[in-house]
Design a protein around this motif. Structure first.
Motif, PDB file in Angstrom:
ATOM      1  N   GLY A   9     -32.316  17.901 -36.179  1.00 15.58           N
ATOM      2  CA  GLY A   9     -33.583  17.695 -35.488  1.00 15.58           C
ATOM      3  C   GLY A   9     -33.561  16.601 -34.446  1.00 15.58           C
ATOM      4  O   GLY A   9     -34.627  16.059 -34.102  1.00 15.58           O
ATOM      5  N   GLU A  33     -35.649  19.779 -27.656  1.00 16.99           N
ATOM      6  CA  GLU A  33     -34.283  19.989 -28.147  1.00 16.99           C
ATOM      7  C   GLU A  33     -33.251  19.504 -27.126  1.00 16.99           C
ATOM      8  O   GLU A  33     -33.486  19.540 -25.919  1.00 16.99           O
ATOM      9  CB  GLU A  33     -34.046  21.472 -28.458  1.00 16.99           C
ATOM     10  CG  GLU A  33     -34.713  21.944 -29.723  1.00 16.99           C
ATOM     11  CD  GLU A  33     -34.260  23.337 -30.133  1.00 16.99           C
ATOM     12  OE1 GLU A  33     -33.334  23.881 -29.502  1.00 16.99           O
ATOM     13  OE2 GLU A  33     -34.843  23.886 -31.083  1.00 16.99           O
ATOM     14  N   SER A  78     -28.852  18.447 -32.685  1.00 15.65           N
ATOM     15  CA  SER A  78     -30.245  18.802 -32.423  1.00 15.65           C
ATOM     16  C   SER A  78     -30.697  19.951 -33.314  1.00 15.65           C
ATOM     17  O   SER A  78     -31.817  19.945 -33.834  1.00 15.65           O
ATOM     18  CB  SER A  78     -30.401  19.192 -30.944  1.00 15.65           C
ATOM     19  OG  SER A  78     -31.738  19.511 -30.639  1.00 15.65           O
ATOM     20  N   ARG A  98     -34.018  14.910 -31.155  1.00 10.74           N
ATOM     21  CA  ARG A  98     -34.934  15.293 -30.092  1.00 10.74           C
ATOM     22  C   ARG A  98     -35.066  14.180 -29.057  1.00 10.74           C
ATOM     23  O   ARG A  98     -34.841  13.006 -29.352  1.00 10.74           O
ATOM     24  CB  ARG A  98     -36.336  15.579 -30.657  1.00 10.74           C
ATOM     25  CG  ARG A  98     -36.429  16.750 -31.606  1.00 10.74           C
ATOM     26  CD  ARG A  98     -36.276  18.065 -30.864  1.00 10.74           C
ATOM     27  NE  ARG A  98     -36.560  19.218 -31.712  1.00 10.74           N
ATOM     28  CZ  ARG A  98     -35.669  19.812 -32.496  1.00 10.74           C
ATOM     29  NH1 ARG A  98     -34.420  19.326 -32.554  1.00 10.74           N
ATOM     30  NH2 ARG A  98     -35.992  20.856 -33.227  1.00 10.74           N
TER      31      ARG A  98
END
Length: 207
Positions: A194, A149, A190, A196
């Motif tokens: 999502g 993350e 994040s 990453r």
């Protein structure tokens, strides 16, 4: 100075809410709420001021952040049961507090005439260590260490944006606004989409 103080107050309040939510998840008593809220509220700023040899530490010079943390703890103590998911609210409040605290760290370090590298580090320290202390004390996996993350990355990018802002505009508020916008955009992205960083994956040794 006024802007830095306002940032410290705002970061203290929102981070204190997350500390109190962590206390509610751990089913602590009211003193536990006060402790976790206060620790989260001033933890990052205390480490920042200690490293920078800033005397006195911000909440010693002005205990208002402690009062703010206690108010936040009381609010959560009497309302946490109304929330459908305290963890989700905690995570998003943390995402809101992070950019404010990073901006406070950057502002303090810059006002003391520190180099660009120290300004970057102090932004990250101020933004991340209060939440890290909260999660360790509450026996939770620290949000800052969640696999892949954007957390420290978001703080670092926000601090960098604050340093770069004067190259684009001379408006005095530009560094703070750029820091908050970039940090929150990356952290929220994040969480919501999502985003990453690639994570390390061990490979078997070659035979």
């Amino acid at each position: 100075m006024i802007a830095t103080l306002a940032l410290d107050y705002a970061a203290a309040f929102v981070f204190a809410l997350t500390g109190a939510l962590a206390a509610s998840r751990a089913q602590l008593d009211i003193i536990g709420f006060f402790f976790l809220a206060g620790l989260t509220a001033v933890g990052g700023g205390t480490l920042r001021d200690t490293i920078l040899d800033r005397d006195p530490v911000f909440w010693v010079a002005d205990p208002t952040p402690l009062a703010i943390a206690c108010i936040a703890a009381l609010i959560v103590f009497f309302t946490a049961h109304l929330l459908e998911s305290r963890l989700r609210v905690l995570i998003w409040l943390d995402a809101l507090a992070l950019p404010i605290a990073v901006a406070a760290g950057v502002s303090v370090a810059a006002s003391l005439g520190q180099s660009a590298a120290i300004v970057l580090v102090m932004g990250v320290v101020t933004g991340t260590f209060g939440g890290l202390m909260r999660d360790v004390v509450a026996n939770e996996v620290p949000l800052v260490l969640k696999q892949g993350e954007l957390y420290v990355t978001a703080a670092l990018a926000g601090a960098g944006a604050a340093l770069a802002a004067p190259l684009v505009t001379e408006h005095p508020a530009a560094p703070i606004l750029a820091c908050i916008a970039v940090t929150f955009a990356l952290r929220a992205g994040s969480l919501a989409f999502g985003w990453r960083l690639p994570v390390y994956k061990p490979r078997p040794p070659r035979s």
